[in-house]
Design a protein around this motif. Sequence first.
Motif, PDB file in Angstrom:
ATOM      1  N   SER A  74     -17.178  50.670  24.211  1.00  0.00           N
ATOM      2  CA  SER A  74     -18.325  51.315  23.567  1.00  0.00           C
ATOM      3  C   SER A  74     -19.576  51.254  24.423  1.00  0.00           C
ATOM      4  CB  SER A  74     -18.593  50.701  22.192  1.00  0.00           C
ATOM      5  OG  SER A  74     -18.511  49.307  22.239  1.00  0.00           O
ATOM      6  N   LEU A 130     -35.404  62.363  26.721  1.00  0.00           N
ATOM      7  CA  LEU A 130     -36.437  62.822  25.793  1.00  0.00           C
ATOM      8  C   LEU A 130     -37.794  62.263  26.193  1.00  0.00           C
ATOM      9  CD1 LEU A 130     -34.360  62.426  22.532  1.00  0.00           C
ATOM     10  CD2 LEU A 130     -35.158  64.560  23.541  1.00  0.00           C
ATOM     11  N   LEU A 135     -31.481  62.004  16.443  1.00  0.00           N
ATOM     12  CA  LEU A 135     -30.049  62.051  16.761  1.00  0.00           C
ATOM     13  C   LEU A 135     -29.690  61.011  17.805  1.00  0.00           C
ATOM     14  CD1 LEU A 135     -29.254  65.857  16.971  1.00  0.00           C
ATOM     15  CD2 LEU A 135     -28.452  64.225  15.272  1.00  0.00           C
ATOM     16  N   SER A 136     -30.531  60.905  18.842  1.00  0.00           N
ATOM     17  CA  SER A 136     -30.194  59.966  19.905  1.00  0.00           C
ATOM     18  C   SER A 136     -30.305  58.532  19.402  1.00  0.00           C
ATOM     19  CB  SER A 136     -31.070  60.195  21.134  1.00  0.00           C
ATOM     20  OG  SER A 136     -32.396  59.855  20.854  1.00  0.00           O
ATOM     21  N   LEU A 137     -31.205  58.301  18.441  1.00  0.00           N
ATOM     22  CA  LEU A 137     -31.303  56.962  17.853  1.00  0.00           C
ATOM     23  C   LEU A 137     -30.018  56.629  17.095  1.00  0.00           C
ATOM     24  CD1 LEU A 137     -32.959  54.454  17.369  1.00  0.00           C
ATOM     25  CD2 LEU A 137     -34.074  55.586  15.449  1.00  0.00           C
ATOM     26  N   GLN A 155     -20.993  54.586  25.002  1.00  0.00           N
ATOM     27  CA  GLN A 155     -21.867  55.152  23.969  1.00  0.00           C
ATOM     28  C   GLN A 155     -23.294  54.635  24.130  1.00  0.00           C
ATOM     29  OE1 GLN A 155     -20.397  54.386  20.031  1.00  0.00           O
ATOM     30  NE2 GLN A 155     -21.405  56.175  19.185  1.00  0.00           N
ATOM     31  N   VAL A 156     -23.419  53.358  24.546  1.00  0.00           N
ATOM     32  CA  VAL A 156     -24.754  52.807  24.786  1.00  0.00           C
ATOM     33  C   VAL A 156     -25.425  53.588  25.901  1.00  0.00           C
ATOM     34  CG1 VAL A 156     -26.050  50.766  25.474  1.00  0.00           C
ATOM     35  CG2 VAL A 156     -24.051  50.524  23.992  1.00  0.00           C
ATOM     36  N   ILE A 200     -27.019  57.865  17.804  1.00  0.00           N
ATOM     37  CA  ILE A 200     -25.979  57.626  18.813  1.00  0.00           C
ATOM     38  C   ILE A 200     -26.150  56.241  19.436  1.00  0.00           C
ATOM     39  CG2 ILE A 200     -25.122  58.371  21.064  1.00  0.00           C
ATOM     40  CD1 ILE A 200     -25.831  61.246  20.233  1.00  0.00           C
ATOM     41  N   LEU A 201     -27.404  55.912  19.792  1.00  0.00           N
ATOM     42  CA  LEU A 201     -27.668  54.636  20.445  1.00  0.00           C
ATOM     43  C   LEU A 201     -27.384  53.475  19.485  1.00  0.00           C
ATOM     44  CD1 LEU A 201     -28.708  53.460  23.124  1.00  0.00           C
ATOM     45  CD2 LEU A 201     -30.977  53.353  22.104  1.00  0.00           C
ATOM     46  N   TRP A 216     -29.535  73.846  14.559  1.00  0.00           N
ATOM     47  CA  TRP A 216     -29.097  72.519  14.969  1.00  0.00           C
ATOM     48  C   TRP A 216     -27.726  72.197  14.399  1.00  0.00           C
ATOM     49  CZ3 TRP A 216     -31.150  69.368  18.592  1.00  0.00           C
ATOM     50  CH2 TRP A 216     -32.385  69.759  19.112  1.00  0.00           C
ATOM     51  N   ILE A 257     -28.369  70.776   9.730  1.00  0.00           N
ATOM     52  CA  ILE A 257     -28.106  69.460  10.313  1.00  0.00           C
ATOM     53  C   ILE A 257     -27.258  68.629   9.352  1.00  0.00           C
ATOM     54  CG2 ILE A 257     -29.172  67.306  11.055  1.00  0.00           C
ATOM     55  CD1 ILE A 257     -31.610  68.891  11.899  1.00  0.00           C
ATOM     56  N   VAL A 307     -36.186  65.860  16.000  1.00  0.00           N
ATOM     57  CA  VAL A 307     -34.768  66.030  15.676  1.00  0.00           C
ATOM     58  C   VAL A 307     -33.902  65.386  16.751  1.00  0.00           C
ATOM     59  CG1 VAL A 307     -32.922  67.719  15.430  1.00  0.00           C
ATOM     60  CG2 VAL A 307     -35.100  68.083  14.290  1.00  0.00           C
ATOM     61  N   ALA A 308     -34.181  65.719  18.013  1.00  0.00           N
ATOM     62  CA  ALA A 308     -33.362  65.200  19.110  1.00  0.00           C
ATOM     63  C   ALA A 308     -33.486  63.681  19.207  1.00  0.00           C
ATOM     64  CB  ALA A 308     -33.775  65.855  20.426  1.00  0.00           C
ATOM     65  N   THR A 309     -34.710  63.159  19.028  1.00  0.00           N
ATOM     66  CA  THR A 309     -34.899  61.717  19.131  1.00  0.00           C
ATOM     67  C   THR A 309     -34.151  60.990  18.014  1.00  0.00           C
ATOM     68  OG1 THR A 309     -37.083  62.138  20.053  1.00  0.00           O
ATOM     69  CG2 THR A 309     -36.608  59.897  19.370  1.00  0.00           C
ATOM     70  N   GLY A 350     -26.457  57.065  24.702  1.00  0.00           N
ATOM     71  CA  GLY A 350     -27.676  57.003  23.893  1.00  0.00           C
ATOM     72  C   GLY A 350     -28.900  56.763  24.757  1.00  0.00           C
ATOM     73  N   LEU A 351     -28.765  55.820  25.716  1.00  0.00           N
ATOM     74  CA  LEU A 351     -29.890  55.506  26.599  1.00  0.00           C
ATOM     75  C   LEU A 351     -30.298  56.730  27.412  1.00  0.00           C
ATOM     76  CD1 LEU A 351     -29.084  51.963  28.036  1.00  0.00           C
ATOM     77  CD2 LEU A 351     -31.004  52.615  26.566  1.00  0.00           C
ATOM     78  N   LEU A 358     -34.212  61.273  11.890  1.00  0.00           N
ATOM     79  CA  LEU A 358     -32.780  61.442  11.622  1.00  0.00           C
ATOM     80  C   LEU A 358     -31.969  60.239  12.095  1.00  0.00           C
ATOM     81  CD1 LEU A 358     -32.202  65.168  12.662  1.00  0.00           C
ATOM     82  CD2 LEU A 358     -32.507  64.272  10.377  1.00  0.00           C
ATOM     83  N   LEU A 391     -29.910  59.878  26.742  1.00  0.00           N
ATOM     84  CA  LEU A 391     -30.595  60.862  25.912  1.00  0.00           C
ATOM     85  C   LEU A 391     -32.028  60.417  25.623  1.00  0.00           C
ATOM     86  CD1 LEU A 391     -30.378  63.498  24.486  1.00  0.00           C
ATOM     87  CD2 LEU A 391     -29.264  62.389  22.575  1.00  0.00           C
ATOM     88  N   MET A 392     -32.192  59.118  25.314  1.00  0.00           N
ATOM     89  CA  MET A 392     -33.532  58.576  25.050  1.00  0.00           C
ATOM     90  C   MET A 392     -34.436  58.744  26.276  1.00  0.00           C
ATOM     91  SD  MET A 392     -34.158  56.817  22.164  1.00  0.00           S
ATOM     92  CE  MET A 392     -33.263  56.363  20.697  1.00  0.00           C
ATOM     93  N   ALA A 441     -25.372  53.392  16.898  1.00  0.00           N
ATOM     94  CA  ALA A 441     -23.929  53.244  16.703  1.00  0.00           C
ATOM     95  C   ALA A 441     -23.305  52.579  17.925  1.00  0.00           C
ATOM     96  CB  ALA A 441     -23.298  54.616  16.449  1.00  0.00           C
ATOM     97  N   GLY A 442     -23.756  53.000  19.113  1.00  0.00           N
ATOM     98  CA  GLY A 442     -23.215  52.430  20.349  1.00  0.00           C
ATOM     99  C   GLY A 442     -23.531  50.955  20.484  1.00  0.00           C
TER     100      GLY A 442
END
Lengths: 307, 382
Positions: free
Chosen positions: B332, B346, A94-96, B335-336, A98-99, B87, B148, A90-92, B339-340, A37, B342-343, A101-102
């Motif tokens: 921004s 996971l 989404l986080s990709l 946001q980085v 977000i990352l 989701w 989604i 799914v979560a990965t 994202g980091l 995603l 969350l990565m 875009a950031g």
Amino acid sequence: MTLSVTPLVASAIAAAIPLLIAALGELVTERAGLLNLGLEGMMLMGALAAFVAITHGASLPWALLAGMLAGAAGALVFGFLTITLQASQVATGLSLTILGAGISSFLGRDYVGYRAPATFETLPIPGLADLPVVGPLFDLNVLGYAALLAVVGVWYFLQRSRLGLHLRSVGESPAVARSLGLRVNRIRYGAVLFGGAMAGMAGTYYALAQLKMWQEGLTSGNGWIALALVVFATWRPGRVAIGALLFGGVTALGLWLQTVGVGVSTFALASLPYLATIVVLVSISADQQALRRHAPAALGKPFFDGD
Amino acid sequence: MMGFELVRRAAPSRRMQVLAPLQAVLLTLMAGLGLFALLGQNPMHAFHEFFIAPLSTANGVSELLLKASPLCLIGLGLAIAYRANVWNIGAEGQMYMGGVFATGLAIHFQESWGAFLLPAMIVAGMAGGMLWASLTALCRARFHASEILVSLMLTYVANLVVKYLVFGPWQDPQANNFPLTVEFQDNALFPLLAALGWEWFEGTRLNLSIVITLVAIPLAWFFCQRTFAGFQLAVAGVAPAAARYAGFSASRAIWMAMLASGGAAGLAGVSEVAGPIGQLNDRWTPEYGFTAIIVATLARLNPLAVPVAALLMALLYLGGESVQIGLQLPKSISQVFQGLLLMFLLGSEVLVRFRLRRRHPTAHAAPSASVSVATAAGEKAA
């Protein structure tokens, strides 16, 4: 009205090309059983990388390479987390997004509003490009022609090559594929990286062929539309091309209605592609049996190579 | 994974369930230090500016709470939805519609509804979020379309609805064509805590909407842990086949998940337009709806952990603003970091279900199922 059909087709194709490129990459990824995603994020990273490269003096091919590598780098992170570390796809994904875009908005701050010094221009095929209605198909830039070739290439790869057969079997049943001696994870990494490179190419198209400048979030949700396209196409390359043209057509129609000045709000017209995506998703998903018949059986399911 | 391999644990590790989020936070902080160094900043100074400075004043703390409150509210709703494996990633759009519905009342009934205006706005905002979420629920439950993609597409549409309104019929005629509505009167705004006589909050923007969040936290916990409906949702998420067998309707689970998360997002929308913003404009949200996805995930879908995760994400926002002012770094960067984080989370979660084992030099082939099951069982017995 008849006179304006050809330019309408031209603008439909222009909008369709990046969707087609991104969706073809995602299609290969999904046929190997992985749902990424993060398309939107990889496209943004690719777009920025290509734009930065061209601004610092790289030639167009190198800028394209930079864009594709950036997309593939995002895909590599996705692959590492989902294939090697067994994280939720799914979560990965989404986080990709977000990352991506950031990172693109963070690193792209100094480039906002600059025009690209070199861009992909159209290369008309003499004779064919002047045909009515279908002429625009022969008046594309390099990326456009590459996208059309990629439709045939991906189809041939999946349906006619040995590696394509392996890839599909990995997407149907990784456990069986492995018991037959296939290196499941290696094939999946390859599919994910291809998807990332294609997403990077689509991003490059937005930055260097369509907008020709850097803008924060310049893909404006088209990565998600490309994801929907893969479902719409029931995972078949030829149908992805048709679907991309349809979506490009909806976008073009909206733009055309704006210039003609019908009494509809520009915001309503701008929402057409998103609404069309929903309509298409609903109509295609209503027939669950058909969808299940075509979907890769292991799509989105984790596969652990260790037990 | 040179020299190491993953071995499936017999049961998820409870210890790692707690440690994984902490490890992710730690890794993010380390990555942050590295990132600041790469940007040519003094890492410790930048680190202080990002994570410590925003919390060193009463105003900073209240701004933290002001941002954490909507994040927490949306995160609670999403935690419920994700438990059911629904989701919903369109909370951003549902929040927009909450704001839109509340604004509709605020600008049309400013004079006539008196003290009833704000309560009506709260209800309308919640209804707006639920209504927008119900479109996704309908597409998913009735036509099996991916929630989604649908919820995300509807977020883009909701954004255009807001734009249409503030550029068009709801635009303040005195705004010189800026895309914003009139500023709300007092009866359409949440009262400031400072105005209620709490001196500590003097001069801060913190308002009564935080009470909604404080009530929602135990409510969400109670729903998830102590009600039959919450149980049904969780079963539908973890074992759809078992849920079907037990007669729990899958489409009811989808509807409940979407309505709960949409309603929460709608409430967050009200708390923003009737709170710190005080009007509707075309860029009023720093993407709380998307950040709340990280909040719910970081909290491992546990309602009681959601507030903690929300505070942390709020700090990332504040830190971004702080280094933008203090060090001229782009905002921004938040946001980085998001994202980091969350990565890393996971990636860290792998250790909940698997453990790392040094690969034996001779056993380079993939271990057979029986071997790893045997070791896992042996480990349990030990």
